[in-house]
Motif scaffolding. Structure first.
Motif, PDB file in Angstrom:
ATOM      1  N   GLY A 122     -19.480 -33.588  11.039  1.00 17.95           N
ATOM      2  CA  GLY A 122     -20.417 -33.999   9.988  1.00 17.95           C
ATOM      3  C   GLY A 122     -21.781 -33.372  10.153  1.00 17.95           C
ATOM      4  N   PHE A 123     -22.269 -33.299  11.382  1.00 22.92           N
ATOM      5  CA  PHE A 123     -23.570 -32.685  11.630  1.00 22.92           C
ATOM      6  C   PHE A 123     -23.532 -31.184  11.361  1.00 22.92           C
ATOM      7  CE2 PHE A 123     -26.228 -30.485  14.855  1.00 22.92           C
ATOM      8  CZ  PHE A 123     -27.469 -30.761  14.272  1.00 22.92           C
ATOM      9  N   ILE A 124     -22.478 -30.515  11.798  1.00 21.59           N
ATOM     10  CA  ILE A 124     -22.357 -29.071  11.557  1.00 21.59           C
ATOM     11  C   ILE A 124     -22.319 -28.790  10.057  1.00 21.59           C
ATOM     12  CG2 ILE A 124     -20.790 -27.112  11.801  1.00 21.59           C
ATOM     13  CD1 ILE A 124     -20.145 -28.054  14.568  1.00 21.59           C
ATOM     14  N   ASN A 125     -21.566 -29.611   9.333  1.00 19.72           N
ATOM     15  CA  ASN A 125     -21.500 -29.451   7.885  1.00 19.72           C
ATOM     16  C   ASN A 125     -22.877 -29.635   7.245  1.00 19.72           C
ATOM     17  OD1 ASN A 125     -19.629 -29.224   5.451  1.00 19.72           O
ATOM     18  ND2 ASN A 125     -20.716 -31.127   4.999  1.00 19.72           N
ATOM     19  N   ARG A 126     -23.633 -30.629   7.725  1.00 22.03           N
ATOM     20  CA  ARG A 126     -24.970 -30.875   7.182  1.00 22.03           C
ATOM     21  C   ARG A 126     -25.894 -29.674   7.417  1.00 22.03           C
ATOM     22  NH1 ARG A 126     -28.182 -35.315   6.352  1.00 22.03           N
ATOM     23  NH2 ARG A 126     -26.244 -36.223   5.553  1.00 22.03           N
ATOM     24  N   MET A 127     -25.859 -29.127   8.625  1.00 20.69           N
ATOM     25  CA  MET A 127     -26.748 -28.007   8.919  1.00 20.69           C
ATOM     26  C   MET A 127     -26.394 -26.780   8.095  1.00 20.69           C
ATOM     27  SD  MET A 127     -28.714 -29.591  10.785  1.00 20.69           S
ATOM     28  CE  MET A 127     -29.851 -28.255  11.056  1.00 20.69           C
ATOM     29  N   MET A 128     -25.102 -26.570   7.863  1.00 23.73           N
ATOM     30  CA  MET A 128     -24.707 -25.488   6.962  1.00 23.73           C
ATOM     31  C   MET A 128     -25.277 -25.693   5.574  1.00 23.73           C
ATOM     32  SD  MET A 128     -20.913 -23.991   7.312  1.00 23.73           S
ATOM     33  CE  MET A 128     -20.311 -25.387   6.424  1.00 23.73           C
TER      34      MET A 128
END
Length: 463
Positions: A235-241
Motif C-alpha cells: 500500500g505504501f509503495i503504491n501511494r508513493m508511485m
C-alpha cells in the motif's frame, strides 16, 4: 516490557484449539442434536475466539509472535483472523448445514461472536489511528501540515488491497502503474542462488519527463525468506508511485551474512548509476526504506554510506559501493534494528543455557554472521561516533509487536539522537499494533501510509 502472561494466554489457546479439534473429530455433532451434545463445541469456538480477541491487546515477549515456536497466535493471525472469519466462515458453515452436520442457529452464534470481536478490534484500530495522527502533529508540526495535505488528497486504495492477507501480500494485485525488471550483477558467495545477479523491480506511475524522487525499498522476511514482489508494504509503495516517485523494490540472496547487505549495496549502487534513465532524480538523493529485517538492512546501508571512518572490515565492500550515494532519508517499518538484542527486551534462554535472547540465537543459527556483530548492528556504528551525518529518519512501529519489540526502535532512535540531532527525526509508536499489520486493511494502516508519504514529501522538500 515483557509479558509472559501473554505467552501463557497463547499456550492456553493452543490447548483449547487442540481440545476442540479432538472433540469435533471424535464426537461430531449431528443436525438437530440437543444442547447437551453441542455445548462443548460452542464452548470450544467461544474460547478460541476469546483467545484471539484478547491476544490482540495483550503484549507478548518477542519473538513469540513470529510463529517460530508452537503457539497458535503469531502476530499475523491475531491481527487477521477475524477478518478471515467474516469472509470465509459463513460459507463453510452454510455448507456444513446443508450437509446436515450443524443446526443453523449454531452457525449464527459463532458468526455473531466473530462480528463482535471484529468490531472491538476495529474500534481499537480506529483509536490507534487517531493517536498516530495526534502524535505526528505533536512531535513534528511541519509533518502535521504535510499530513493534512496528504489526507485531503489521498488517492483511493486499489480494490484488491481491501482483502485480508491476499491483497496486501501480492504486489501485482494492488499496484497501479508500470514496472521494469532489472538484473543487477553481484559477486558469487557461498553457493548462493542465483549465483551472479539479483532482481529489482522499478515502479513508476506516469510518463512525465520531469525528474522524480526515488524510493529504494528492501523487503523483510527474517533474513531467510521474503520476496521483493510479495510483501505487506504494498500500500505504501503504491501511494508513493501515485505521488510521482520512482520506487525500486530490491531483492537479496538469503544465505550466510553479509551477502544480504552486499546485495542491497549492489542494488543501491545500480540505482545511483542508472535510475536517471528511468526518470529518477538521483541528485536529490534516495530515501532508503525497509520493513522488519529489511529495515535493519536499510538502516545499516544508510549508516555505512554515511560512515566517516573506521568501517568494519566485513563492510568495506559495502562502503566502496555506496560511500558516494546521496541518501536523503531512512524510513523503517517495524525495523529489526537490534538483532543481537542489546536492549535485552526479548525472551531469553535460561542462564544455565547461556542466557542468549531468542532473537540473538535465531540470527546466529540461521543468518550466521561469520565475524561477530560489528557488521550486523546499526547501533554499533552509531555508537562509534562516525555517523554524525546520518540522514533524517522516520520509524513506524507497533507497541505490541511480538516479533521485533518496539523497544528496539526506541533504543536505536536514542542512540541516533545521542550522535546528532535532526529536526526531521520522528519515532511514532502505533498503539496495540503488531508485526506485519499491513496484511489486513485497517484505519491505522491507512493513517500510517499517509504519515509515511507525508514524511517522504517533507524530506523531498528539503533536498
Amino acid at each position: 516490557m515483557k509479558s509472559y502472561g501473554g505467552s501463557l494466554l497463547y499456550a492456553v489457546g493452543w490447548l483449547v484449539w487442540v481440545w476442540f479439534i479432538v472433540m469435533l473429530t471424535v464426537y461430531p455433532p449431528e443436525k438437530g442434536a440437543p444442547w447437551s451434545e453441542l455445548w462443548q463445541h460452542v464452548l470450544g469456538w467461544c474460547l478460541v475466539l476469546l483467545v484471539f480477541t484478547v491476544g490482540f491487546v495483550v503484549p507478548v515477549p518477542a519473538p513469540f509472535g513470529s510463529g517460530l515456536v508452537p503457539l497458535p497466535l503469531p502476530d499475523v493471525l491475531v491481527q487477521g483472523i477475524t477478518d478471515l472469519i467474516l469472509v470465509l466462515f459463513p460459507v463453510v458453515y452454510f455448507a456444513l448445514f446443508l450437509n446436515g452436520r450443524w443446526g443453523v442457529w449454531y452457525c449464527w452464534v459463532w458468526y455473531g461472536l466473530a462480528v463482535i470481536s471484529h468490531v472491538l478490534k476495529k474500534c481499537l484500530q480506529q483509536w490507534s489511528s487517531q493517536q498516530l495522527k495526534k502524535e505526528a502533529h505533536q512531535m513534528h508540526p511541519e509533518l502535521g501540515v504535510h499530513l493534512e495535505t496528504e489526507l485531503a488528497s489521498a488517492p483511493p486504495e486499489p480494490f484488491a488491497s481491501r482483502f485480508p492477507f491476499l491483497g496486501r501480500g501480492m504486489l501485482f494485485l494492488t499496484m497501479r502503474g508500470h514496472y521494469t525488471v532489472v538484473k543487477v550483477p553481484v559477486e558469487p558467495n557461498d553457493g548462493c542462488l542465483p549465483a551472479n545477479h539479483i532482481e529489482m523491480d522499478i515502479w513508476s506511475y506516469n510518463e512525465s519527463t520531469a525528474p522524480k524522487p526515488v524510493l529504494f525499498f528492501i523487503h523483510g522476511g527474517a533474513w531467510v525468506a521474503g520476496n521483493h514482489r510479495r510483501h505487506a508494504v504494498v500500500g505504501f509503495i503504491n501511494r508513493m508511485m501515485r505521488r510521482g516517485w520512482v520506487v525500486v523494490s530490491c531483492s537479496y540472496r538469503k544465505n550466510r551474512w553479509p551477502v544480504h547487505i552486499m546485495d542491497c549495496a549492489a542494488g543501491l549502487r545500480w540505482v545511483h548509476d542508472n535510475i536517471s534513465e528511468y526518470g529518477g532524480d538521483i541528485d536529490k538523493g534516495v530515501v532508503v526504506c525497509g520493513a522488519s529485517a529489511g529495515g535493519q538492512l536499510a538502516a545499516l546501508l544508510t549508516a555505512v554510506a554515511r560512515l566517516e571512518q573506521n568501517c568494519p572490515p566485513e563492510l568495506n565492500g559495502v562502503k566502496e559501493l555506496v560511500g558516494d550515494v546521496k541518501i536523503s532519508g531512512f524510513l523503517g517499518w517495524y525495523p529489526a534494528l537490534d538483532p543481537k538484542d542489546d536492549a535485552r527486551v526479548g525472551a531469553a534462554w535460561p542462564a544455565c543455557m547461556g542466557g542468549e535472547t531468542l532473537m540473538e540465537w535465531f540470527f546466529k543459527l540461521l543468518v550466521r554472521p561469520s565475524r561477530g556483530w560489528e557488521s550486523v548492528q546499526p547501533t554499533w556504528l552509531l555508537k562509534s561516533g562516525n555517523c554524525k551525518s546520518f540522514p533524517p529518519c522516520l520509524i513506524l512501529h507497533g507497541t505490541h509487536d511480538s516479533v521485533v519489540p518496539f523497544k528496539h526502535s526506541s533504543f536505536f532512535f536514542g542512540e541516533l539522537r545521542n550522535v546528532r540531532l535532526h529536526a526531521d527525526d520522528v519515532l511514532l509508536p502505533m498503539n496495540f499494533i503488531r508485526h506485519t499489520y499491513e496484511i489486513c486493511p485497517s484505519a491505522v494502516l491507512d493513517m500510517s501510509i499517509n504519515v509515511a508519504a507525508a514524511w517522504c514529501n517533507l524530506v523531498k522538500s528539503r533536498a
